[in-house]
Design a protein around this motif. Structure first.
Motif, short mmCIF file in Angstrom:
data_model
loop_
_atom_site.label_atom_id
_atom_site.label_comp_id
_atom_site.label_asym_id
_atom_site.label_seq_id
_atom_site.Cartn_x
_atom_site.Cartn_y
_atom_site.Cartn_z
N GLU A 1 0.83 -1.21 0.00
CA GLU A 1 0.00 0.00 0.00
C GLU A 1 0.86 1.25 0.00
O GLU A 1 0.70 2.17 0.82
CB GLU A 1 -0.95 0.00 1.21
CG GLU A 1 -1.92 -1.17 1.21
CD GLU A 1 -2.89 -1.14 2.37
OE1 GLU A 1 -2.60 -0.43 3.36
OE2 GLU A 1 -3.94 -1.80 2.29
N GLU A 2 1.79 1.30 -0.96
CA GLU A 2 2.71 2.43 -1.06
C GLU A 2 2.96 2.76 -2.52
O GLU A 2 2.59 2.00 -3.42
CB GLU A 2 4.03 2.07 -0.37
CG GLU A 2 4.68 0.83 -0.92
CD GLU A 2 5.86 0.34 -0.10
OE1 GLU A 2 6.05 0.85 1.01
OE2 GLU A 2 6.57 -0.55 -0.57
N SER B 1 8.48 2.36 -5.90
CA SER B 1 9.80 2.82 -5.49
C SER B 1 10.78 2.86 -6.65
O SER B 1 11.95 3.20 -6.48
CB SER B 1 10.36 1.90 -4.39
OG SER B 1 10.46 0.57 -4.86
#
Length: 227
Positions: free
Chosen positions: A88-89, A92
């Motif tokens: 849930e990010e 990257s």
């Protein structure tokens, strides 16, 4: 031993029960990607995960000087982008097609729903995430501890494994730009060119334009020194 440095998560789909596999395949939305087209970019929020039907994708980060560091090359049969969904990010890193590709998109809500209803799918993904973490640790160790010559040899072996796929023929052509290969190795183009030239003189590889074929796998394994 090369498995220490390759994800090879094709088993995710093949390891699913037939009903889960069919359900997943039925919600896949296929899209054609041109060479150099982004699949997702660092800092954006994920709306789903991706499955490579055909083609290849590079995943990379950009350093403070604006240079790419290629983290990995994905090929057909592999999933990508699911770690950001599960965490849930935001992404990257950035993923870009390095050749014309067909990539399926699986919406986040559908992916989570299948995951909630399939304990086998959950276990397979946990296994894959654990393996990917180990691979990344191994690759970072190589980048920080090995010579450029060793890293070039290892990168060629990883690419050989990726481009070979299910092909039983020992003659495998690696087709990757020199800048992408240099970014994968973590060096500059000039140093890469010198080492590739040395490898040619030593009878380890042959090149034609961007194409590279490996002629002496065992010697490259010895040079890579990853055992």
């Amino acid at each position: 031993m090369i498995s220490k440095f390759t994800f090879n998560n094709q088993y995710i789909l093949t390891g699913l029960p037939q009903k889960d596999k069919i359900l997943l395949e039925n919600i896949m939305q296929n899209k054609k990607y041109a060479k150099n087209q982004a699949i997702f970019t660092e800092g954006t929020l994920p709306t789903g995960i991706f499955f490579i039907q055909t083609g290849k994708v590079k995943k990379y980060k950009v350093d403070n000087d604006g240079r790419e560091q290629i983290i990995y090359i994905y090929t057909s049969g592999e999933f990508l982008g699911y770690s950001a969904v599960l965490g849930e990010e935001a992404y990257s890193d950035t993923a870009v097609a390095i050749e014309s590709s067909i990539i399926s998109f699986i919406p986040k809500d559908d992916f989570i729903k299948i995951l909630d209803n399939s304990s086998i799918f959950s276990r397979i993904l946990l296994k894959s995430l654990s393996h990917e973490f180990s691979v990344m640790v191994n690759l970072m160790a190589i980048l920080s501890q090995r010579t450029v010559r060793e890293r070039v040899a290892l990168s060629l072996l990883i690419l050989y494994d990726k481009y070979k796929g299910n092909n039983s023929d020992n003659i495998v052509t690696i087709l990757l730009s020199r800048s992408d290969l240099a970014n994968m190795v973590g060096t500059v183009n000039e140093t890469l060119a010198r080492i590739l030239h040395d490898f040619k003189l030593e009878g380890l590889i042959t090149t034609e334009g961007r194409k590279i074929q490996l002629l002496n796998i065992q010697q490259l394994i010895s040079i890579a020194n990853f055992r």
